[in-house]
Design a protein around this motif. Structure first.
Motif, PDB file in Angstrom:
ATOM      1  N   GLY A   1       0.847  -1.185   0.000  1.00  0.00           N
ATOM      2  CA  GLY A   1       0.000   0.000   0.000  1.00  0.00           C
ATOM      3  C   GLY A   1       0.878   1.228   0.000  1.00  0.00           C
ATOM      4  N   ALA A   2       0.452   2.271  -0.671  1.00  0.00           N
ATOM      5  CA  ALA A   2       1.319   3.433  -0.865  1.00  0.00           C
ATOM      6  C   ALA A   2       1.699   4.100   0.441  1.00  0.00           C
ATOM      7  CB  ALA A   2       0.643   4.447  -1.790  1.00  0.00           C
ATOM      8  N   SER A   3       0.697   4.395   1.283  1.00  0.00           N
ATOM      9  CA  SER A   3       0.977   5.205   2.456  1.00  0.00           C
ATOM     10  C   SER A   3       0.076   4.798   3.608  1.00  0.00           C
ATOM     11  CB  SER A   3       0.805   6.688   2.107  1.00  0.00           C
ATOM     12  OG  SER A   3       1.243   7.510   3.171  1.00  0.00           O
ATOM     13  N   VAL A   4      -0.224   5.751   4.497  1.00  0.00           N
ATOM     14  CA  VAL A   4      -0.944   5.434   5.729  1.00  0.00           C
ATOM     15  C   VAL A   4      -2.327   4.851   5.451  1.00  0.00           C
ATOM     16  CG1 VAL A   4      -2.018   6.458   7.773  1.00  0.00           C
ATOM     17  CG2 VAL A   4       0.306   7.110   7.135  1.00  0.00           C
ATOM     18  N   GLY A   5      -3.108   5.545   4.619  1.00  0.00           N
ATOM     19  CA  GLY A   5      -4.479   5.101   4.384  1.00  0.00           C
ATOM     20  C   GLY A   5      -4.559   3.713   3.791  1.00  0.00           C
ATOM     21  N   GLU A   6      -3.732   3.464   2.783  1.00  0.00           N
ATOM     22  CA  GLU A   6      -3.756   2.157   2.132  1.00  0.00           C
ATOM     23  C   GLU A   6      -3.280   1.049   3.073  1.00  0.00           C
ATOM     24  OE1 GLU A   6      -3.271   5.395  -0.875  1.00  0.00           O
ATOM     25  OE2 GLU A   6      -2.253   4.849   0.984  1.00  0.00           O
ATOM     26  N   SER A   7      -2.218   1.327   3.840  1.00  0.00           N
ATOM     27  CA  SER A   7      -1.708   0.289   4.736  1.00  0.00           C
ATOM     28  C   SER A   7      -2.707  -0.020   5.846  1.00  0.00           C
ATOM     29  CB  SER A   7      -0.353   0.702   5.327  1.00  0.00           C
ATOM     30  OG  SER A   7      -0.432   1.942   6.005  1.00  0.00           O
ATOM     31  N   LEU A   8      -3.402   0.997   6.346  1.00  0.00           N
ATOM     32  CA  LEU A   8      -4.430   0.741   7.358  1.00  0.00           C
ATOM     33  C   LEU A   8      -5.561  -0.109   6.795  1.00  0.00           C
ATOM     34  CD1 LEU A   8      -4.727   4.203   9.166  1.00  0.00           C
ATOM     35  CD2 LEU A   8      -3.973   2.043  10.184  1.00  0.00           C
ATOM     36  N   SER A   9      -5.943   0.159   5.558  1.00  0.00           N
ATOM     37  CA  SER A   9      -7.034  -0.626   4.964  1.00  0.00           C
ATOM     38  C   SER A   9      -6.635  -2.079   4.756  1.00  0.00           C
ATOM     39  CB  SER A   9      -7.480  -0.005   3.641  1.00  0.00           C
ATOM     40  OG  SER A   9      -6.489  -0.160   2.632  1.00  0.00           O
TER      41      SER A   9
ATOM     42  N   MET B   1     -11.869  -1.714   8.412  1.00  0.00           N
ATOM     43  CA  MET B   1     -10.720  -1.350   9.233  1.00  0.00           C
ATOM     44  C   MET B   1     -11.116  -1.303  10.704  1.00  0.00           C
ATOM     45  SD  MET B   1      -9.266   1.828   6.943  1.00  0.00           S
ATOM     46  CE  MET B   1      -8.695   2.642   8.424  1.00  0.00           C
ATOM     47  N   PRO B   2     -10.208  -1.701  11.593  1.00  0.00           N
ATOM     48  CA  PRO B   2     -10.493  -1.509  13.021  1.00  0.00           C
ATOM     49  C   PRO B   2     -10.567  -0.020  13.334  1.00  0.00           C
ATOM     50  CG  PRO B   2      -8.205  -2.171  12.699  1.00  0.00           C
ATOM     51  CD  PRO B   2      -8.881  -2.300  11.368  1.00  0.00           C
ATOM     52  N   PRO B   3     -11.371   0.385  14.309  1.00  0.00           N
ATOM     53  CA  PRO B   3     -11.432   1.803  14.665  1.00  0.00           C
ATOM     54  C   PRO B   3     -10.058   2.325  15.067  1.00  0.00           C
ATOM     55  CG  PRO B   3     -13.201   0.576  15.742  1.00  0.00           C
ATOM     56  CD  PRO B   3     -12.284  -0.438  15.133  1.00  0.00           C
ATOM     57  N   LEU B   4      -9.811   3.584  14.771  1.00  0.00           N
ATOM     58  CA  LEU B   4      -8.545   4.185  15.170  1.00  0.00           C
ATOM     59  C   LEU B   4      -8.376   4.060  16.683  1.00  0.00           C
ATOM     60  CD1 LEU B   4      -8.444   7.496  13.094  1.00  0.00           C
ATOM     61  CD2 LEU B   4      -7.128   5.417  12.705  1.00  0.00           C
TER      62      LEU B   4
ATOM     63  N   ALA C   1     -16.095  -6.324   2.959  1.00  0.00           N
ATOM     64  CA  ALA C   1     -15.182  -6.466   1.817  1.00  0.00           C
ATOM     65  C   ALA C   1     -14.040  -7.431   2.114  1.00  0.00           C
ATOM     66  CB  ALA C   1     -14.627  -5.106   1.413  1.00  0.00           C
ATOM     67  N   VAL C   2     -13.603  -7.494   3.366  1.00  0.00           N
ATOM     68  CA  VAL C   2     -12.509  -8.413   3.712  1.00  0.00           C
ATOM     69  C   VAL C   2     -12.943  -9.856   3.463  1.00  0.00           C
ATOM     70  CG1 VAL C   2     -11.135  -9.352   5.597  1.00  0.00           C
ATOM     71  CG2 VAL C   2     -11.364  -6.894   5.349  1.00  0.00           C
ATOM     72  N   GLU C   3     -14.133 -10.196   3.914  1.00  0.00           N
ATOM     73  CA  GLU C   3     -14.616 -11.567   3.729  1.00  0.00           C
ATOM     74  C   GLU C   3     -14.758 -11.899   2.247  1.00  0.00           C
ATOM     75  OE1 GLU C   3     -15.380 -15.274   4.524  1.00  0.00           O
ATOM     76  OE2 GLU C   3     -14.970 -13.814   6.113  1.00  0.00           O
ATOM     77  N   ARG C   4     -15.294 -10.971   1.469  1.00  0.00           N
ATOM     78  CA  ARG C   4     -15.455 -11.223   0.035  1.00  0.00           C
ATOM     79  C   ARG C   4     -14.104 -11.306  -0.671  1.00  0.00           C
ATOM     80  NH1 ARG C   4     -20.050  -8.066   1.322  1.00  0.00           N
ATOM     81  NH2 ARG C   4     -18.963  -6.079   1.006  1.00  0.00           N
ATOM     82  N   THR C   5     -13.133 -10.514  -0.227  1.00  0.00           N
ATOM     83  CA  THR C   5     -11.790 -10.591  -0.801  1.00  0.00           C
ATOM     84  C   THR C   5     -11.153 -11.935  -0.492  1.00  0.00           C
ATOM     85  OG1 THR C   5     -11.489  -8.192  -0.632  1.00  0.00           O
ATOM     86  CG2 THR C   5      -9.494  -9.529  -0.809  1.00  0.00           C
ATOM     87  N   MET C   6     -11.286 -12.388   0.741  1.00  0.00           N
ATOM     88  CA  MET C   6     -10.727 -13.684   1.120  1.00  0.00           C
ATOM     89  C   MET C   6     -11.381 -14.818   0.327  1.00  0.00           C
ATOM     90  SD  MET C   6      -8.244 -13.290   3.275  1.00  0.00           S
ATOM     91  CE  MET C   6      -8.072 -14.966   3.934  1.00  0.00           C
ATOM     92  N   GLN C   7     -12.662 -14.705   0.071  1.00  0.00           N
ATOM     93  CA  GLN C   7     -13.339 -15.722  -0.741  1.00  0.00           C
ATOM     94  C   GLN C   7     -12.771 -15.757  -2.158  1.00  0.00           C
ATOM     95  OE1 GLN C   7     -17.502 -14.744  -0.486  1.00  0.00           O
ATOM     96  NE2 GLN C   7     -17.678 -15.401   1.654  1.00  0.00           N
TER      97      GLN C   7
END
Length: 430
Positions: free
Chosen positions: A61-69, A213-216, A410-416
């Protein structure tokens, strides 16, 4: 695979020539505080740790937002038994990931997209799968991974209308890159359609990982202390602001302060190194500013509190019931409103420039979780109305929580979608 288009061949040749200049380039960036001098080798593909045994997934992931997602995917892949290498390209994201990655996952800086550096990187890590987040389409990474037979997936993929129109002018290049992905998993149907029209042969629409994403996080003791310091003062935060917005935010403060005695405006600039100039700006406006990085507190005499520390947005979102999302009153494109939305503690206000998160802001607006304003005058009016209407704030925070819950998964669908490949890795693991 078909021959590379001329544009990609030219790019490959040009970047191959840049290798010798990379050390000087990276050193110059380090002097500006944009590189970690101790880890510059990683930017040239030199690993700073050994490869662990067993299957390895490389996520980028490019930066903070992408890595958190990507964090929820990281956790699922680690639980699945994979080692996870997460790469990013910024100091802020590296610092954050050092704190947030679970055991079994680790961070490295992504190499510059120079063929020799990418080959060195892949030769050391030998990933079994590569997951690229959003729109980080580095040609040499893609081509070298394909040459090694490593399956490539584009996850949480997005393609804005603006980027789509730009890429149409280089359709053979983008088509050649997208065709090398085993699958592109898009954030929305609109993103999926644009990717298909640009030549991606296998596309799915699975939703936005940022909703999962988990809450901050925030230290409860710090939240309690900050709440006590602010006490009963009216307060709002301008989060992730950019040059040109801080002037507008301080003007809003000056407009509202006579009507809301004790008003506190918190500014959390997108780039914390701008804190000093923001403090000077506030001073020129006749406002007293204090900086978090200096250990200063938002005491009774402080008008503008500058939150110029890393990793504390979760704290400030929890103490400010109104959040203006920066990058939306200037044509930056906006920042992620899901972060305050998931906390369910603040009403969200934003300007018209939201092209980085069009679908997300539209969902919040539609569900009554956010207010759109056109300019600084509209921002002052919206913040003023909300400061006088606690019931409206509570309704908006409930709506934000509902929107985040509704659009998750989206995480579950991505894992599928990844399951067939992950199952083959399971079969190869002793």
């Amino acid at each position: 695979m078909t021959a590379l288009p001329l544009g990609l061949r030219a790019y490959r040749a040009a970047t191959a020539l840049l290798g010798p200049a990379a050390p000087a380039f990276l050193e110059a960036r380090a002097r500006k505080g944009k590189e970690d001098r101790a880890r510059i080798g990683e930017r040239m593909g030199r690993a700073s740790r050994p490869r662990p045994p067993g299957p390895l997934a490389w996520l980028h992931g490019a930066s903070v937002g992408e890595s958190l997602s990507l964090l929820p995917l990281v956790e699922r892949l680690v639980k699945r038994g994979l080692n996870v290498l997460l790469t990013t390209g910024t100091l802020a994201s590296a610092e954050l990931m050092q704190r947030r990655l679970p055991p079994g996952a680790f961070h490295q800086f992504v190499p510059l997209d120079v063929p020799a550096f990418v080959r060195r990187f892949l030769g050391h890590w030998r990933p079994d799968i590569v997951l690229v987040c959003e729109s980080e389409l580095w040609p040499n990474v893609i081509l070298e991974a394909e040459r090694r037979g490593v399956p490539l997936f584009l996850v949480n993929a997005r393609m804005s209308e603006r980027s789509f129109r730009r890429w149409l002018r280089a359709a053979p290049v983008i088509g050649a890159l997208l065709s090398r992905f085993a699958m592109c998993l898009a954030q929305s149907d609109a993103d999926a359609d644009r990717l298909l029209r640009l030549g991606a042969p296998r596309v799915g629409s699975v939703g936005n990982l940022k909703f999962d994403m988990p809450p901050l996080p925030a230290d409860p003791l710090k939240v309690s202390a900050m709440s006590g310091t602010i006490a009963s003062r009216p307060v709002w935060i301008a989060a992730s602001t950019h040059p040109g917005e801080d002037e507008l935010v301080t003007a809003v403060h000056r407009t509202l302060a006579p009507h809301y005695p004790g008003l506190l405006t918190i500014i959390a600039p997108r780039h914390v190194q701008r804190a000093g100039e923001i403090a000077e700006l506030a001073k020129e406006e006749g406002l007293r500013a204090a900086l978090r990085s200096r250990g200063e507190e938002p005491g009774p005499g402080v008008d503008v509190y500058i939150a110029d520390t890393m990793g504390e947005l979760g704290l400030f979102f929890r103490v400010a019931p109104i959040v203006f999302m920066g990058g939306t009153l200037t044509p930056v494109g906006g920042h992620n409103p899901i972060e305050p939305g998931k906390l369910g503690v603040a009403a969200i206000v934003h300007g018209p420039h939201v092209h980085n998160f069009v679908d997300v802001f539209a969902a919040f607006d539609r569900d009554g979780a956010a207010l759109a304003v056109a300019d600084a005058q509209g921002l002052a009016e919206a913040v003023g109305r909300l400061l006088s209407d606690g019931a409206r704030i509570r309704a908006m925070t409930r709506a934000a929580t509902h929107t985040c819950d509704k659009l998750g998964g989206a995480v579950e669908r991505t894992m599928q979608a990844l399951e067939p490949l992950l199952a083959s890795l399971d079969a190869r693991t002793p």
